[in-house]
Design a protein around this motif. Sequence first.
Motif: not given
Length: 432
Positions: A69-70, A77-86
């Motif tokens: 997160t950065f 506030s953005l995040s690299l996706r940790p999973e694909g469903t959301a």
Amino acid sequence: MSQTLAAVKGMNDLLPGEIEIWQHVEGLARELFGRFGYGEIRTPMVEDTALFVRSVGEETDIVGKEMYTFDDKGGRSLSLRPEGTAPAARAYIEHSILNQEPLTRWFYTGPMFRYERMKTGRYRQFYQVGAEAYGSKEPAQDVEVMDMVAQFLQALGLQDIALNLNSLGDEACRPAYHAKLVEYLKAHIEELCGDCHRRMETNPLRVLDCKNPKCQEVAGKGPNVLEFLCEPCKAHFDDVQRKLTALEIKYVVNPRMVRGLDYYTRTVFEFIASHPALGTASTVGGGGRYDKLVKSLGGPDVPAVGFACGLDRLVLLLKEGTRKFGASPDLFIAVADPGSQDTAFTLASKLRREGLRVDFDTRGGSLKSQMKRSDKSGARFTLVLGEQERTSGEAKLKRMADGSLIPVSLSGLAAAVREHSATEVAQRGNAT
């Protein structure tokens, strides 16, 4: 001396020799999921952090400890996706897909990111292939998704993979189970880790997902979620099992299994491999039903079910086998003298335009070194081009499997390679 740069820890390069396995797995997924009526989507690798907090769950390890997160230059506030469903659910809402079709089936493949302790087949940049089905609350939709995963793993040739199945109930029956679980956990609080003390207060199901061996032992003796299912949830779960049996898909009911994400309701499942290459990281895919996720993100009240498989682990299993992946060259062109270099270069380009896979060493070099490269490349045929071949327009095609020589004309070289390749394939087929 400047320091040598290396890839970020846990984020790996995929190079020729291995990438062919990845391409095979991804290509098979696209073909097979298409048979089930699933279309491909691609979502951004970066999303609003709030998407994962609201969907995955603020108290999960993914959100609390593992997300990259950065703040961007605009202070968001953005995040690299940790999973694909959301991300898929966000896209479903944002593009008003419900207004376009009542039943939607999507699949995706791509990199995900989690800062976690690495082990076999689990990295900080990892790859998933997954699918989501929106609009059906029926048990048949749950089973269709599991059938698709089962056929996918079978098509990959993987063996000894067990389907574990459970139901987590819904908002009608889960509170009673939660209350009983908390009561049990409080009686064993001294045996739980510090993280589970916090989980017990915020989301007791997370205790069941703890990797601490002592916590696992405590959780294994706790109340059984299946004993708390309301009649609709029990009927749903019973129908899922009946349909799996009808499709002859073997499964094991595992009432201790939960998934690491907060959005699941009712059916959850995991495909678990028994293979020493994976060590303790034996889950190759999993998923379940998440009927309230779309609504919780501000969308319509649409039921949904989906899954994801870890490509890194699937590739590890395939690498353990003897099968070779990727296409070898149809032809290697070697030059016998420097004067033939330009002719060979032009010929290689022409044959590639005609659809052949042609390898050619632009450096030239000795004929011996070129023949070694041809052998190493796995080319089916080799053609040596020298002054005599250039002058006469005739050459000999060497079949690398047995060393036999086949007379050919340079003008009809592409047709000759195709003809003799087909003959060779037919002969191998007859031999087997």
